[in-house]
Design an enzyme around this catalytic site. Structure first.
Site, short mmCIF file in Angstrom:
data_model
loop_
_atom_site.label_atom_id
_atom_site.label_comp_id
_atom_site.label_asym_id
_atom_site.label_seq_id
_atom_site.Cartn_x
_atom_site.Cartn_y
_atom_site.Cartn_z
N SER A 142 8.63 16.55 -17.66
CA SER A 142 9.89 15.80 -17.72
C SER A 142 11.00 16.68 -17.17
CB SER A 142 10.22 15.44 -19.17
OG SER A 142 11.54 14.91 -19.27
N TYR A 156 11.60 18.10 -27.65
CA TYR A 156 10.85 17.40 -26.61
C TYR A 156 10.94 18.17 -25.29
CZ TYR A 156 9.60 13.77 -23.22
OH TYR A 156 9.03 13.07 -22.19
#
Length: 247
Positions: A142, A156
């Site tokens: 990501s 995250y």
């Protein structure tokens, strides 16, 4: 039919898009899901309706025994040729001082440990060192790994930073054994993972702020993933492809 591709978290979002596109390109699909069997079965039916082969297996990548069962199911379909480590979780927005050990353990177990264990299963099957015929692994990273996710998702982001390092290290480890390992790092992509983190309107709010002026689609992420799995990417390994609209 083509070789077997395992896609974790293949019932929705990016995973679903990968399954559908890969099936069109000749892969036999073994996709995992955790809870929504109806959605997973719908993906299988859509693939089969177009003449492809697919199997949905309930498997939580946070549980080692589930991972073993997933790959044993894939073995029954034919020789393994690829893995997409797509399954992952996000949590509600929080600052680091408000994150619990339980939250962090869940995040790292699913997003990092699960990817390691799935890759280990794939390497045992695909590595020429173990008698395999080679293959490809694509990890889901990501842009959060680079941006840090402050005031929302630092945990995250950190898990995806680990995936970047894992991608580089594993690629170098198995390059001479016929296995290529790459990652795709999506930006703001319109999937329901944002609702699971308590922000169903996140893409509508943030999409226009990207240089390209909108959020991306799951299909726009699936395309480079399936390319990295293909022979067209035969000289590409240890690479992280960013799909973020310029963000």
């Amino acid at each position: 039919m083509g070789k077997v591709l395992v896609v974790t978290g293949g019932s929705r979002g990016i995973g679903r898009a990968v399954c559908l596109l890969a099936a069109e390109r000749g892969w036999t699909l073994c996709l995992s899901y955790v809870a929504n069997r109806e959605a997973a079965d719908a993906v299988v039916r859509e693939i089969e309706a177009k003449g492809g082969r697919a199997l949905a297996v309930r498997s939580d990548v946070a549980v080692e025994a589930d991972i073993a069962a997933l790959f044993e199911a894939a073995d029954r379909l034919g020789p393994l040729g690829g893995l997409v480590n797509n399954a992952g979780v996000v949590d509600r927005a929080a600052r680091v001082e408000d994150m619990t050990a339980e939250r962090l353990t869940r995040m790292m177990t699913t997003n990092v440990v699960g990817s390691f264990l799935c890759a280990a299963q794939a390497v045992r099957r695909m590595s020429t060192k173990h008698g395999g015929q080679g293959g490809a692994i694509v990890n889901l990273s990501s842009v959060a790994a680079r941006l840090g996710g402050p005031n929302q998702y630092v945990d995250y982001a950190a898990s995806k930073g680990a995936i970047d390092t894992f991608t580089t290290g594993l690629a170098l480890e198995v390059a001479a054994e016929g296995i290529r390992v790459n990652a795709v790092a999506p930006g703001l992509i319109d999937t329901d993972i944002h609702a699971s983190g308590g922000q169903p309107d996140r893409m509508a709010r943030l999409g226009p702020s990207t240089p390209i002026g909108r959020a991306g689609t799951a299909e726009e992420v699936a395309a480079p993933i399936v390319w990295l799995l293909s022979d067209e990417a035969s000289y590409t390994t240890g690479t992280i492809v960013t799909v973020s609209g310029g963000r």
